[in-house]
Design a protein around this motif. Structure first.
Motif, PDB file in Angstrom:
ATOM      1  N   GLY A  19      67.998  31.351  31.605  1.00  0.00           N
ATOM      2  CA  GLY A  19      68.279  32.244  30.490  1.00  0.00           C
ATOM      3  C   GLY A  19      67.070  32.455  29.601  1.00  0.00           C
ATOM      4  N   TRP A  20      66.346  31.385  29.307  1.00  0.00           N
ATOM      5  CA  TRP A  20      65.178  31.511  28.446  1.00  0.00           C
ATOM      6  C   TRP A  20      64.051  32.250  29.147  1.00  0.00           C
ATOM      7  CZ3 TRP A  20      65.083  31.372  23.490  1.00  0.00           C
ATOM      8  CH2 TRP A  20      66.023  30.612  22.794  1.00  0.00           C
ATOM      9  N   LEU A  21      63.917  32.063  30.449  1.00  0.00           N
ATOM     10  CA  LEU A  21      62.916  32.840  31.194  1.00  0.00           C
ATOM     11  C   LEU A  21      63.247  34.330  31.156  1.00  0.00           C
ATOM     12  CD1 LEU A  21      62.278  30.549  34.301  1.00  0.00           C
ATOM     13  CD2 LEU A  21      60.733  30.970  32.373  1.00  0.00           C
ATOM     14  N   ALA A  22      64.537  34.645  31.231  1.00  0.00           N
ATOM     15  CA  ALA A  22      64.954  36.042  31.125  1.00  0.00           C
ATOM     16  C   ALA A  22      64.643  36.589  29.732  1.00  0.00           C
ATOM     17  CB  ALA A  22      66.449  36.172  31.431  1.00  0.00           C
ATOM     18  N   VAL A  23      64.868  35.782  28.697  1.00  0.00           N
ATOM     19  CA  VAL A  23      64.520  36.193  27.332  1.00  0.00           C
ATOM     20  C   VAL A  23      63.024  36.483  27.228  1.00  0.00           C
ATOM     21  CG1 VAL A  23      64.317  35.382  24.949  1.00  0.00           C
ATOM     22  CG2 VAL A  23      66.454  35.053  26.203  1.00  0.00           C
ATOM     23  N   LEU A  24      62.213  35.616  27.832  1.00  0.00           N
ATOM     24  CA  LEU A  24      60.763  35.828  27.819  1.00  0.00           C
ATOM     25  C   LEU A  24      60.385  37.119  28.541  1.00  0.00           C
ATOM     26  CD1 LEU A  24      59.404  32.208  28.456  1.00  0.00           C
ATOM     27  CD2 LEU A  24      59.249  33.546  26.327  1.00  0.00           C
ATOM     28  N   ALA A  25      61.085  37.423  29.635  1.00  0.00           N
ATOM     29  CA  ALA A  25      60.814  38.670  30.360  1.00  0.00           C
ATOM     30  C   ALA A  25      61.129  39.886  29.496  1.00  0.00           C
ATOM     31  CB  ALA A  25      61.619  38.709  31.659  1.00  0.00           C
ATOM     32  N   VAL A  26      62.252  39.837  28.784  1.00  0.00           N
ATOM     33  CA  VAL A  26      62.605  40.935  27.878  1.00  0.00           C
ATOM     34  C   VAL A  26      61.570  41.037  26.757  1.00  0.00           C
ATOM     35  CG1 VAL A  26      64.340  41.817  26.269  1.00  0.00           C
ATOM     36  CG2 VAL A  26      65.056  40.769  28.426  1.00  0.00           C
ATOM     37  N   LEU A 192      61.312  41.240  34.777  1.00  0.00           N
ATOM     38  CA  LEU A 192      62.696  41.659  34.596  1.00  0.00           C
ATOM     39  C   LEU A 192      63.452  41.662  35.921  1.00  0.00           C
ATOM     40  CD1 LEU A 192      62.204  44.603  32.070  1.00  0.00           C
ATOM     41  CD2 LEU A 192      63.178  42.356  31.586  1.00  0.00           C
ATOM     42  N   VAL A 193      62.813  42.141  36.975  1.00  0.00           N
ATOM     43  CA  VAL A 193      63.462  42.182  38.294  1.00  0.00           C
ATOM     44  C   VAL A 193      63.802  40.778  38.775  1.00  0.00           C
ATOM     45  CG1 VAL A 193      63.092  42.738  40.724  1.00  0.00           C
ATOM     46  CG2 VAL A 193      62.455  44.394  38.972  1.00  0.00           C
ATOM     47  N   LEU A 194      62.878  39.843  38.574  1.00  0.00           N
ATOM     48  CA  LEU A 194      63.061  38.495  39.106  1.00  0.00           C
ATOM     49  C   LEU A 194      63.951  37.609  38.241  1.00  0.00           C
ATOM     50  CD1 LEU A 194      59.426  37.662  40.332  1.00  0.00           C
ATOM     51  CD2 LEU A 194      61.376  38.449  41.693  1.00  0.00           C
ATOM     52  N   LEU A 195      63.951  37.844  36.927  1.00  0.00           N
ATOM     53  CA  LEU A 195      64.575  36.882  36.021  1.00  0.00           C
ATOM     54  C   LEU A 195      65.855  37.359  35.358  1.00  0.00           C
ATOM     55  CD1 LEU A 195      61.290  35.595  34.325  1.00  0.00           C
ATOM     56  CD2 LEU A 195      62.651  34.425  36.068  1.00  0.00           C
ATOM     57  N   LEU A 196      66.025  38.654  35.183  1.00  0.00           N
ATOM     58  CA  LEU A 196      67.238  39.126  34.524  1.00  0.00           C
ATOM     59  C   LEU A 196      68.427  39.040  35.473  1.00  0.00           C
ATOM     60  CD1 LEU A 196      66.699  42.344  32.348  1.00  0.00           C
ATOM     61  CD2 LEU A 196      67.378  40.064  31.608  1.00  0.00           C
TER      62      LEU A 196
END
Length: 397
Positions: A19-26, A192-196
């Motif tokens: 989740g935090w990696l996805a936040v970083l991607a955003v 975004l593709v990899l983490l969201l």
């Protein structure tokens, strides 16, 4: 008025890291978009010279995406209401990457403006949608920190993206600077593709919700007016900070380091505001106005020189660095149960103000003295103290 929701969080406790990696991607995505929007601020002179347009006309590179973002913020949020949010964000970041790469190879100013139009579409849509993404990526107790990180991408782009882009442009040319931001967009796209995770659509706002909320909520109207006056006043002057510094005798090679000084001061201003804004919202607004007016007025009045200019940029950076977190806090407090509709209004007002600041600043530069933009900026920021007299709901002193 119907409540606007972003749906329940789809984040799960077993995978907080994801989740935090996805936040970083955003966050990287919104940083790349806002850097794209503001990049021309430090490159007006070289772009104008290379493509044979005046400084005022070159300012359209900031005006066009700002105007388009102001319109696209609510339109894209509504139009994509039934589309997976992951797909929407990926497409918007991909569009901004392509637009920056197109700018790098543009053979005319008209082609650059077409690319800037596409960047405006991306900025408005992405920023509005990203505001509610944290709720679906991390556990509820971590949402405030995730939101702060995502909107920190806006802040960091505002105070560091421009000087970094200017530095690259000074070293290798403005085309390389645009290409570098395009590559940054591609990296955000990959992240975004990899983490969201999949983010199925939830009940979104309708086109009627933002204007209805605006009419019904006096504190929100005050916050939007405050946003319009402060951001327009800032960008009327800041869009032309490079020619202003050059007019004060600052060597061209020193412009980028001085803008970096502004950026570092802005980060400090962000942290200072974060420490005080929760309890002293109106006082923070007053302090911001004082810093901006002082810096702009003294830049117009005091004798030229690199050291003096650097000191005034520190004051200016401290003031502007505090702006996004302060305005976001105001808007959130004004409409806590209709955050997405209020956010779309705020994003529209913020980007419209960037556009109008660059537009009217360009007109002033071409028809009046260069320093006129500093005085106009001072006047608008001082006017912002009027709506600032009405606190957001629950605001401190």
């Amino acid at each position: 008025m119907s409540a606007v929701t972003t749906g329940p969080s789809t984040a799960t406790e077993p995978s907080p890291l994801r989740g935090w990696l996805a936040v970083l991607a955003v966050t990287l995505g919104i940083f790349s978009l806002m850097t794209s929007e503001l990049l021309p601020v430090g490159l007006l002179s070289p772009v104008g010279t290379d493509l044979e347009v005046s400084a005022g006309t070159a300012g359209l590179m900031v005006t066009v995406p700002g105007l388009v973002a102001a319109v696209s913020a609510p339109l894209i949020t509504v139009a994509t209401g039934r589309v997976d949010r992951r797909l929407v964000l990926v497409l918007l970041v991909g569009l901004v990457a392509a637009a920056n790469l197109a700018s790098a190879f543009a053979t005319s100013f008209a082609l650059v403006l077409v690319a800037r139009f596409l960047i405006g579409v991306s900025v408005g849509g992405f920023w509005s949608i990203a505001g509610g993404i944290a709720l679906r990526l991390v556990p509820e107790r971590h949402v405030p920190r995730a939101m702060a990180l995502i909107f920190g991408g806006v802040e960091t782009a505002s105070v560091l993206g421009v000087p970094a882009g200017t530095f690259i442009g000074d070293l290798s040319g403005w085309r390389v600077a645009f290409a570098a931001v395009g590559v940054l967009g591609l990296l955000a796209l990959i992240g975004l593709v990899l983490l969201l995770p999949a983010l199925p659509p939830v009940r979104a706002i309708t086109l009627a919700d933002p204007p209805r909320l605006f009419r019904a909520n006096a504190a929100l109207r005050a916050g939007i007016a405050l946003t319009f006056l402060v951001i327009t006043g800032h960008f009327i002057a800041y869009t032309f900070v490079r020619p202003l510094l050059q007019g004060r005798g600052v060597e061209d090679a020193l412009v980028s380091p001085l803008l970096m000084v502004f950026g570092v001061a802005g980060i400090c201003g962000n942290f200072l505001a974060g420490a005080f804004v929760a309890r002293h919202l109106r006082r923070t607004v007053t302090a911001i106005a004082a810093a901006l007016v002082t810096a702009m007025a003294l830049l117009a009045l005091v004798p030229a020189g690199t050291a003096v200019s650097a000191g005034l940029l520190v004051v200016w950076g401290l003031g502007y660095g505090a702006v996004p977190v302060t305005l976001q806090t105001w808007i959130t407090r004004a409409a806590p149960v209709a955050a997405e509709a209020a956010s779309s209004l705020y994003v529209s007002a913020f980007n419209l103000s960037i556009a109008l600041g660059a537009l009217f600043g360009g007109l002033a530069v071409d028809s009046l003295a260069l320093t006129s933009v500093l005085w106009i900026g001072c006047g608008l920021v001082l006017l912002a103290l009027i709506p600032a007299g009405r606190p957001a709901e629950g605001a401190g002193g």
